[in-house]
Design a protein around this motif. Sequence first.
Motif, PDB file in Angstrom:
ATOM      1  N   TYR A   1       0.767  -1.232  -0.125  1.00  0.00           N
ATOM      2  CA  TYR A   1       0.003  -0.127  -0.132  1.00  0.00           C
ATOM      3  C   TYR A   1       0.739   1.189   0.037  1.00  0.00           C
ATOM      4  CZ  TYR A   1      -3.652  -3.353   1.191  1.00  0.00           C
ATOM      5  OH  TYR A   1      -4.370  -4.362   1.046  1.00  0.00           O
ATOM      6  N   ALA A   2       1.890   1.119  -0.072  1.00  0.00           N
ATOM      7  CA  ALA A   2       3.139   2.245   0.254  1.00  0.00           C
ATOM      8  C   ALA A   2       3.643   2.771  -1.195  1.00  0.00           C
ATOM      9  CB  ALA A   2       4.269   2.010   1.029  1.00  0.00           C
ATOM     10  N   GLU A   3       2.755   2.354  -2.378  1.00  0.00           N
ATOM     11  CA  GLU A   3       3.266   2.658  -3.564  1.00  0.00           C
ATOM     12  C   GLU A   3       4.914   2.644  -3.578  1.00  0.00           C
ATOM     13  OE1 GLU A   3       1.591   6.261  -5.140  1.00  0.00           O
ATOM     14  OE2 GLU A   3      -0.308   5.675  -4.110  1.00  0.00           O
ATOM     15  N   PRO A   4       5.605   1.523  -3.395  1.00  0.00           N
ATOM     16  CA  PRO A   4       6.953   1.426  -3.403  1.00  0.00           C
ATOM     17  C   PRO A   4       7.660   1.926  -4.836  1.00  0.00           C
ATOM     18  CG  PRO A   4       5.849  -0.823  -3.537  1.00  0.00           C
ATOM     19  CD  PRO A   4       4.785   0.213  -3.215  1.00  0.00           C
ATOM     20  N   ILE A   5       8.867   2.481  -4.708  1.00  0.00           N
ATOM     21  CA  ILE A   5       9.627   2.853  -5.588  1.00  0.00           C
ATOM     22  C   ILE A   5      10.491   1.667  -5.887  1.00  0.00           C
ATOM     23  CG2 ILE A   5      11.174   4.543  -6.735  1.00  0.00           C
ATOM     24  CD1 ILE A   5       9.946   6.401  -4.492  1.00  0.00           C
ATOM     25  N   ILE A   6      10.484   0.745  -7.011  1.00  0.00           N
ATOM     26  CA  ILE A   6      10.958  -0.249  -6.851  1.00  0.00           C
ATOM     27  C   ILE A   6      10.917  -0.660  -8.549  1.00  0.00           C
ATOM     28  CG2 ILE A   6       9.091  -1.886  -6.314  1.00  0.00           C
ATOM     29  CD1 ILE A   6      10.835  -4.000  -5.232  1.00  0.00           C
ATOM     30  N   GLY A   7      12.076  -1.175  -9.168  1.00  0.00           N
ATOM     31  CA  GLY A   7      12.080  -1.500 -10.750  1.00  0.00           C
ATOM     32  C   GLY A   7      13.052  -2.355 -11.043  1.00  0.00           C
TER      33      GLY A   7
ATOM     34  N   ALA B   1      -0.373 -14.487   2.705  1.00  0.00           N
ATOM     35  CA  ALA B   1      -1.043 -13.824   1.906  1.00  0.00           C
ATOM     36  C   ALA B   1      -0.673 -12.513   1.567  1.00  0.00           C
ATOM     37  CB  ALA B   1      -2.707 -13.612   2.076  1.00  0.00           C
ATOM     38  N   ASP B   2      -0.149 -11.568   2.475  1.00  0.00           N
ATOM     39  CA  ASP B   2       0.525 -10.227   2.423  1.00  0.00           C
ATOM     40  C   ASP B   2       1.686 -10.448   1.670  1.00  0.00           C
ATOM     41  OD1 ASP B   2      -1.547  -8.479   3.708  1.00  0.00           O
ATOM     42  OD2 ASP B   2      -0.933  -9.266   5.316  1.00  0.00           O
ATOM     43  N   THR B   3       2.698 -11.221   1.915  1.00  0.00           N
ATOM     44  CA  THR B   3       3.871 -11.525   1.216  1.00  0.00           C
ATOM     45  C   THR B   3       3.651 -11.904  -0.282  1.00  0.00           C
ATOM     46  OG1 THR B   3       4.668 -12.460   3.588  1.00  0.00           O
ATOM     47  CG2 THR B   3       6.285 -12.472   1.616  1.00  0.00           C
ATOM     48  N   LEU B   4       2.849 -12.817  -0.244  1.00  0.00           N
ATOM     49  CA  LEU B   4       2.388 -13.114  -1.890  1.00  0.00           C
ATOM     50  C   LEU B   4       1.940 -11.966  -2.501  1.00  0.00           C
ATOM     51  CD1 LEU B   4       2.077 -15.384  -3.877  1.00  0.00           C
ATOM     52  CD2 LEU B   4      -0.413 -15.941  -2.914  1.00  0.00           C
ATOM     53  N   ALA B   5       1.225 -11.176  -1.859  1.00  0.00           N
ATOM     54  CA  ALA B   5       0.777  -9.942  -2.595  1.00  0.00           C
ATOM     55  C   ALA B   5       1.835  -8.998  -3.038  1.00  0.00           C
ATOM     56  CB  ALA B   5      -0.408  -9.299  -1.812  1.00  0.00           C
ATOM     57  N   ALA B   6       2.659  -9.048  -2.035  1.00  0.00           N
ATOM     58  CA  ALA B   6       3.819  -7.851  -2.133  1.00  0.00           C
ATOM     59  C   ALA B   6       4.728  -8.384  -3.363  1.00  0.00           C
ATOM     60  CB  ALA B   6       4.656  -7.827  -0.842  1.00  0.00           C
ATOM     61  N   LEU B   7       4.891  -9.787  -3.389  1.00  0.00           N
ATOM     62  CA  LEU B   7       5.806 -10.445  -4.471  1.00  0.00           C
ATOM     63  C   LEU B   7       5.310  -9.958  -5.930  1.00  0.00           C
ATOM     64  CD1 LEU B   7       7.887 -12.690  -5.353  1.00  0.00           C
ATOM     65  CD2 LEU B   7       6.019 -14.345  -5.277  1.00  0.00           C
ATOM     66  N   ARG B   8       3.865 -10.332  -6.068  1.00  0.00           N
ATOM     67  CA  ARG B   8       3.025 -10.031  -7.140  1.00  0.00           C
ATOM     68  C   ARG B   8       3.395  -8.579  -7.443  1.00  0.00           C
ATOM     69  NH1 ARG B   8      -2.007 -13.908  -5.829  1.00  0.00           N
ATOM     70  NH2 ARG B   8      -1.028 -15.844  -6.246  1.00  0.00           N
ATOM     71  N   LEU B   9       3.308  -7.774  -6.728  1.00  0.00           N
ATOM     72  CA  LEU B   9       3.346  -6.311  -6.741  1.00  0.00           C
ATOM     73  C   LEU B   9       4.719  -6.026  -7.392  1.00  0.00           C
ATOM     74  CD1 LEU B   9       2.247  -3.485  -6.713  1.00  0.00           C
ATOM     75  CD2 LEU B   9       2.963  -3.341  -4.509  1.00  0.00           C
ATOM     76  N   ALA B  10       5.924  -6.645  -6.646  1.00  0.00           N
ATOM     77  CA  ALA B  10       7.333  -6.242  -6.944  1.00  0.00           C
ATOM     78  C   ALA B  10       7.434  -6.940  -8.529  1.00  0.00           C
ATOM     79  CB  ALA B  10       8.267  -6.973  -6.103  1.00  0.00           C
ATOM     80  N   LYS B  11       6.870  -8.097  -8.997  1.00  0.00           N
ATOM     81  CA  LYS B  11       6.889  -8.617 -10.280  1.00  0.00           C
ATOM     82  C   LYS B  11       6.365  -7.450 -10.906  1.00  0.00           C
ATOM     83  CE  LYS B  11       6.928 -12.822 -11.279  1.00  0.00           C
ATOM     84  NZ  LYS B  11       6.484 -14.405 -11.239  1.00  0.00           N
ATOM     85  N   GLN B  12       5.168  -7.108 -10.934  1.00  0.00           N
ATOM     86  CA  GLN B  12       4.465  -6.301 -11.800  1.00  0.00           C
ATOM     87  C   GLN B  12       5.338  -5.084 -12.078  1.00  0.00           C
ATOM     88  OE1 GLN B  12       0.702  -5.469 -10.009  1.00  0.00           O
ATOM     89  NE2 GLN B  12       0.614  -3.844 -11.043  1.00  0.00           N
ATOM     90  N   LYS B  13       6.159  -4.403 -11.223  1.00  0.00           N
ATOM     91  CA  LYS B  13       7.019  -3.452 -11.257  1.00  0.00           C
ATOM     92  C   LYS B  13       8.286  -3.660 -12.050  1.00  0.00           C
ATOM     93  CE  LYS B  13       4.823  -0.364  -8.022  1.00  0.00           C
ATOM     94  NZ  LYS B  13       4.756   0.809  -8.522  1.00  0.00           N
ATOM     95  N   GLY B  14       8.384  -4.931 -12.368  1.00  0.00           N
ATOM     96  CA  GLY B  14       9.757  -5.092 -13.064  1.00  0.00           C
ATOM     97  C   GLY B  14      10.927  -5.634 -12.096  1.00  0.00           C
ATOM     98  N   ALA B  15      10.663  -5.894 -10.885  1.00  0.00           N
ATOM     99  CA  ALA B  15      11.739  -6.067 -10.232  1.00  0.00           C
ATOM    100  C   ALA B  15      12.250  -7.628 -10.373  1.00  0.00           C
ATOM    101  CB  ALA B  15      11.511  -6.023  -8.585  1.00  0.00           C
ATOM    102  N   HIS B  16      13.530  -8.012  -9.979  1.00  0.00           N
ATOM    103  CA  HIS B  16      13.694  -9.513  -9.925  1.00  0.00           C
ATOM    104  C   HIS B  16      13.370  -9.843  -8.454  1.00  0.00           C
ATOM    105  CE1 HIS B  16      16.322  -9.062 -13.519  1.00  0.00           C
ATOM    106  NE2 HIS B  16      16.551  -7.739 -13.114  1.00  0.00           N
ATOM    107  N   THR B  17      12.863 -11.150  -8.434  1.00  0.00           N
ATOM    108  CA  THR B  17      12.277 -11.677  -7.190  1.00  0.00           C
ATOM    109  C   THR B  17      13.020 -13.051  -7.015  1.00  0.00           C
ATOM    110  OG1 THR B  17      10.513 -12.865  -8.540  1.00  0.00           O
ATOM    111  CG2 THR B  17      10.045 -10.674  -7.805  1.00  0.00           C
ATOM    112  N   LEU B  18      13.347 -13.055  -5.543  1.00  0.00           N
ATOM    113  CA  LEU B  18      13.734 -14.469  -4.843  1.00  0.00           C
ATOM    114  C   LEU B  18      12.954 -14.692  -3.573  1.00  0.00           C
ATOM    115  CD1 LEU B  18      16.233 -16.365  -4.432  1.00  0.00           C
ATOM    116  CD2 LEU B  18      17.528 -14.381  -3.438  1.00  0.00           C
ATOM    117  N   ALA B  19      13.020 -15.914  -3.573  1.00  0.00           N
ATOM    118  CA  ALA B  19      12.030 -16.312  -2.216  1.00  0.00           C
ATOM    119  C   ALA B  19      12.895 -17.257  -1.398  1.00  0.00           C
ATOM    120  CB  ALA B  19      10.824 -16.770  -2.584  1.00  0.00           C
TER     121      ALA B  19
END
Length: 580
Positions: A316-322, A337-355
């Motif tokens: 919800y913080a409109e993160p600046i991530i790319g 659920a929250d961690t999953l939603a954050a992951l999806r948002l980061a992916k959408q913004k183009g960040a590389h994701t590692l779990a």
Amino acid sequence: MCGIAGYIGKKKAAELLLKSIKNLEYRGYDSVGMVTSSEGKIHIRKGAGKVDEVNAKLDFPSMPGTVGIAHTRWATHGKPSDRNAHPHISYSGKIAIAHNGIIENYLELKESLQGIEFKSDTDSEVLAHLIEKNYQGNLLKAVQLSLKMVIGTYAICVINTNSEEIVVARNGSPLAIGIGKGENFVGSDVSAFVAHTKKVIYLNDFESAEIRTNSVSIFNNEGKKISREPKTIDWDIEKAQKGGYKHFMLKEIHEQPQVVRDSISIPVFFPMKERPSRIFIVACGTAGYAGLVGKYIIEKSARIPVEVAYASEFRYAEPIIGKDDLFIAISQSGETADTLAALRLAKQKGAHTLAIINVMDSTIARESDAVIYTRAGPEIGVASTKAFISQLVVLYKLAAELSGKKYDLTTIPQKIDAILSQEEKIKETAKKYFLAHNFLYIGRNLNFPIALEGALKLKEISYIHAEGYASGEMKHGPIALVSDEVPTVAIAPRDSTYSKIVSNMQEIKARNGKIIAVASEKDGEIAKHADDILPIPTTEEDLYPLLTVVPLQLLAYYIADLRECDIDKPRNLAKSVTVE
Ligand code: M6R
């Protein structure tokens, strides 16, 4: 962390083994299987799912024979599926094995077994083929010889078509043999057979055994027969499922030395080739505090800026991530659920994701660009303990990979063992404070996240109000809470901020506050500043979180136990938080 069981005697093996693996299911429950031997044949049934689900489909009890082995799995190599379920059968179908552990050199061994068709993606299957290749009429010798070629950890249980013996061996994974009358048993722990016998022989590392209907022979590393008297256990079945511990949480705290050992060999990697501009670590609860330790160690060693966020806030913080950034999600369950939603948002913004995940094939693991699995094994207590320590080990390894810095993690297991040996002292301390209504936890630098984690552990299982602070913050407000009724837990190892936290402790003492200090065992000064001391061994400064958290877990546990709380299932909480 899997469960293995074996039976040889006069009863129907499959009926008995079904109960055994049900009792071992807490060790892992993504797939299950059984093998029996009768009339010169191996009979096998196995599948993905929990014991009851798979049994409903495959009807284990109808399998013939009075000799058998069974397995309940917690996947490490190869996802949970019918083909990856244990037991595994050798190429000619004559030998069956069930394995708990990790065969580190399985790829190398697989290459040496060219021409053999592998039927699973597991590391374990290689053992079945290797044993058959080395078999010259004596199963025990074939197992002993094969294990000399293996690097890794194992408890294995092996049978062949002759129905005359079960051969077992161990290195690093537990194995117990139950001694009956005209029948004998095997289990990852005694819960597999405590309903039938209370006489048990525990195997030590590098030992093997040949178990027949009327005899059990134990062999040392050199293959020499040794004698060992069985011990008599006084466990009931309920206690045995917890390995003799009163609660899963206590058992899981005690598993931490082994979890660190197992986690040290976890391979780490990144989903991007170039060095990230920034790293975001996003998680909830205890996993978030592991992330906070990660921030300190990555920034210190690799000089890459790291932001840590509560998953519930990140989105919800409109993160600046790319696209130049690395997003790391940490989660034991992999389903938060929250961690999953954050992951999806980061992916959408183009960040590389590692779990960094404990439960294999969970949603967050599947949706991330890359996943590193922690090796904590199934964590059943709602309060996270061993998963946290495994997450920390992975974060140290990632920091080392990014910076080239070397952390000597190999001494940590024995140091945690030393802390666990102080359990009685921690229990006595708990007796002095368990009636308090409020607690403060303070720490500095890398131990600030441990203060937060210590406070979380206490509140979630004892329902005592507890807050963690960076100790330098005390003067800016929280010190107003200090009185002789509000104990403070100060994390004060001999590190570079020692003198600072000692000053903070003095300020609390001057206001009649009681202090419990987590302090280095060789600290001759600390007794002047604290009412009670929870000693820990010394280590290199950056590694203290791996040690300081352990006495706090035990303190929380014993306070909750004295308050007669439902420790493994605290009120209002769930192990996996799959709703926002
Ligand atoms: O499964 P996860 O690691 O994503 O869970 C995150 C938190 O819910 C979890 O750590 C929680 O805080 C624990 N109960 C703490 O002991």
